[in-house]
Design a protein around this motif. Structure first.
Motif, PDB file in Angstrom:
ATOM      1  N   UNK A   1       0.814  -1.219   0.000  1.00 14.66           N
ATOM      2  CA  UNK A   1       0.000   0.000   0.000  1.00 14.66           C
ATOM      3  C   UNK A   1       0.844   1.264   0.000  1.00 14.66           C
ATOM      4  N   UNK A   2       2.026   1.174   0.636  1.00 15.43           N
ATOM      5  CA  UNK A   2       2.856   2.369   0.780  1.00 15.43           C
ATOM      6  C   UNK A   2       3.833   2.551  -0.371  1.00 15.43           C
ATOM      7  N   UNK A   3       3.958   1.507  -1.203  1.00 19.20           N
ATOM      8  CA  UNK A   3       4.981   1.542  -2.244  1.00 19.20           C
ATOM      9  C   UNK A   3       4.838   2.682  -3.251  1.00 19.20           C
ATOM     10  N   UNK A   4       3.647   2.901  -3.796  1.00 22.79           N
ATOM     11  CA  UNK A   4       3.554   3.954  -4.816  1.00 22.79           C
ATOM     12  C   UNK A   4       4.017   5.317  -4.306  1.00 22.79           C
ATOM     13  N   UNK A   5       3.562   5.706  -3.117  1.00 23.34           N
ATOM     14  CA  UNK A   5       3.942   7.033  -2.621  1.00 23.34           C
ATOM     15  C   UNK A   5       5.438   7.090  -2.309  1.00 23.34           C
ATOM     16  N   UNK A   6       5.980   6.005  -1.743  1.00 28.29           N
ATOM     17  CA  UNK A   6       7.420   6.003  -1.435  1.00 28.29           C
ATOM     18  C   UNK A   6       8.244   6.031  -2.725  1.00 28.29           C
TER      19      UNK A   6
END
Lengths: 426, 426
Positions: free
Chosen positions: B30-35
């Motif tokens: 879930x956090x991958x795209x923003x990171x």
């Protein structure tokens, strides 16, 4: 082979140097969606998914009963291969074992009044070794990945390899592999990471593989431990011109034949030598069975750098941080202290990389693509883990209780403070 | 605190056990795209992107001139903090340094006729240490992450921390940090990995952080080296009922106060003791400043397991592979050999975790969430890298040339074969 003159310039800003250093940058992102899907399905469905992917990608129809290769087949392969190869693999195995024994780390403890502190070193319980299949299925890969695990004391070493050849199976037999599954790709990595109905879950996965294998290892890091990521490999030779140019050329080619992204680089202080090596290389390459691969690698990346002196040569080498570094100079030990980043350092004209790849003893699994700045050769240290051991008597406790309370209060962690306080009060 | 009876059952299939073991599984995806977006922008734009993200996420307006905290501020913080805390931090620093000195690995070599083989051990050149900011900015985190790097011989230790407090800065001063940048999150990790106009590129990043930091470290693994991924932490206590129930309860709480996902578990052979610990815990928790956090952790995950004997207790402990393991038994050393997986093992009633967290000497950065099966405490070994050293004379070469050729031929690598052959012929 391009000749690039770094004499009298600020070499750090050299375009060519930057180009070869960055050549390994791969867009892993492109492969992530498909690898994620494979991982998800293997996690959920186990063997069923692995069998399906194996048929799809490797063209082999397997069932739950044929995923594992019967152990007798390893022994048969060992008996079937040519006598000289078998004997050579035995020599290599023994030498690799002996060198890696020197890497064993011991548990230790230290005492002071009322306090004993220590570190307990233990082998991992079960590890997986990935060995590429088909044509690139190398017996030396098996030895180099399995032996450090066995020396560390790992109980069970599981090998996975799609279509392993008989040399590979013979090496698995020699080196003490526990079981072999004839599977590969991201599905094999996921199977080892989560375990399936027939494949046991492992604690760590090592071994080289294609981009799918690399991406799977990266995505599963944390679920299991993994070794470093193998990029395209490279050799860098520092030569003062005293070594036969044909030897230098042959060593460069022995790297270039691996794959088209492989890098073969020479740094020399002798311009005539540079030209002679180039000529020898162009001559040698024509007789090669793997000519096309080597040519593409040499044409695209192959570079000879000219520098003023050997110290500058070492500086440039440290900048590249090569996987293999050969010091083909008159007095190689005198420049060894200037080498800061390299996977393996070969000293002197007879120390050709091939000896190290196969038989000398140190590991041939080395950090590639500049990662020698922070990664190490595969070793026994990769197959152990450590636990801290802390014993404190009442006397030791009394000595350290107060400063511990001070820090706990500064950090605002009341229960930490309380756990010390309560022992002083009751 | 739930009491779960494992006596006389096949404990491996226990639902509760499974639940607590899996509690750390986070959907990193879930956090991958923003990171990924943050990493991409920092790689391209450097400081500009970091300054923008710092304003957006941390609410601090920085410029290129204020990214770095002037070194005088570290010294000022050191002089300003309370006398007892300063002295406690100095004691801790000295003890941590002394213990980690014992972990230093030496270069070695071995000789045989015509051959010298060795391993050269060198410190990393530059490392980054992430220290969480604001309220959770802990001086002990600084000591535990910086000291092993300094002991290893790392030349430059760069600390990043958004809104570090004065204790943290004082610790940076004590432990020998080279420079401090007041930035955090994925943008700080990306800045360290690639380097910017003002932040130097590092070889390795260590230190705990939130989910953005963890995901960034994972994505950048390979560009830099990173330490293990910190999940929610846990304590597991094995007690035979001989230790005061209030002490056991306080130790459980000292973990539970960390965060809501923290795990506090007890395994005991004594049913009455189990009930007493539960009661003490419920009493103690009411006085806590961090009551709400501790309560949520205890209510959701806190568990007391009842087992028949201490051997079974060790088995269950190995299954959980806890970050912290306390053996609060009469003769803790007698069960130490049965412990296979744990980050740190505390022996005896006075060896409370808080002492280890702050002052005893071994590292408090430990593998969490069951990863003690394959990861180790942070140590000096995390800040060095190794190079193999291989020297072969003509005599050594003659001895090993033939078997090397055999393996090269079996692998179909002609240039490997040729690089040896050519040295025999010319």
């Amino acid at each position: 082979m391009k000749i690039e003159d770094l004499r009298g310039v600020v070499w750090r800003f050299n375009e060519r140097l930057r180009f070869i250093v960055k050549r390994g940058e791969v867009l892993e992102e492109e492969y992530e969606p498909v690898v994620k899907e494979i991982i998800k399905r293997v996690k959920q469905e186990g063997d069923k998914a692995i069998i399906e992917y194996t048929e799809k990608f490797d063209g082999i129809k397997l069932s739950e009963d044929t995923l594992e290769i019967p152990y007798e087949e390893l022994e048969n392969a060992y008996n079937e291969i040519e006598e000289d190869v078998r004997s050579a693999l035995e020599i290599a195995h023994e030498r690799i074992r002996r060198f890696h024994e020197l890497q064993k780390e011991k548990s230790f403890f230290t005492e002071e009044k009322g306090i004993l502190l220590g570190m307990k070193v233990m082998p991992l319980e079960r590890v997986g070794v990935y060995v590429p299949g088909g044509k690139a299925s190398y017996p030396s890969t098996v030895l180099m990945n399995v032996v450090p695990a066995v020396v560390a004391g790992v109980e069970e070493v599981i090998m996975v390899s799609p279509k392993p050849n008989r040399y590979t199976l013979a090496s698995a037999f020699i080196s003490g592999v526990s079981r072999v599954y004839q599977i590969g790709g991201a599905q094999a990595i996921a199977g080892l990471a989560y375990g399936t109905q027939t494949i046991p879950k492992v604690d760590k996965i090592v071994g080289p593989g294609n981009i799918y294998v690399s991406v799977a290892k990266k995505l599963l890091f944390g679920v299991v431990d993994v070794d470093m990521f193998a990029g395209p490999s490279e050799i860098l030779i520092i030569s003062d011109g005293t070594c036969e140019p044909s030897w230098v050329a042959a060593d460069l080619l022995s790297q270039a034949e691996h794959d088209e992204l492989a890098g073969a680089f020479l740094i020399t202080t002798d311009e005539k030598h540079a030209i002679r090596v180039k000529e020898e290389l162009e001559k040698l390459i024509e007789d090669f069975p793997r000519k096309e691969i080597a040519k593409r690698s040499i044409e695209r990346f192959g570079t000879i750098f000219l520098v003023e002196d050997l110290y500058k040569a070492c500086e440039v080498a440290n900048h590249i941080a090569p996987e293999h570094l050969e010091l083909l100079t008159e007095d190689p030990f005198s420049i060894l202290p200037y080498i800061k980043h390299a996977g393996a350092i070969f000293l002197g004209r007879y120390s050709t990389e091939a000896l190290g790849d196969y038989i000398l003893g140190p590991n041939h699994t080395l950090p590639t693509g500049g990662t020698a700045k922070f990664f190490s050769p595969l070793g026994v240290y990769d197959f152990v883990k450590r636990s801290s051991v802390l014993y404190v008597s009442k006397e030791g406790f009394d000595r350290l209780a107060e400063p511990t309370e001070s820090i706990a209060k500064a950090e605002g962690l009341f229960a930490h403070y309380m756990s010390v306080r309560i022992r002083r009060e009751t």
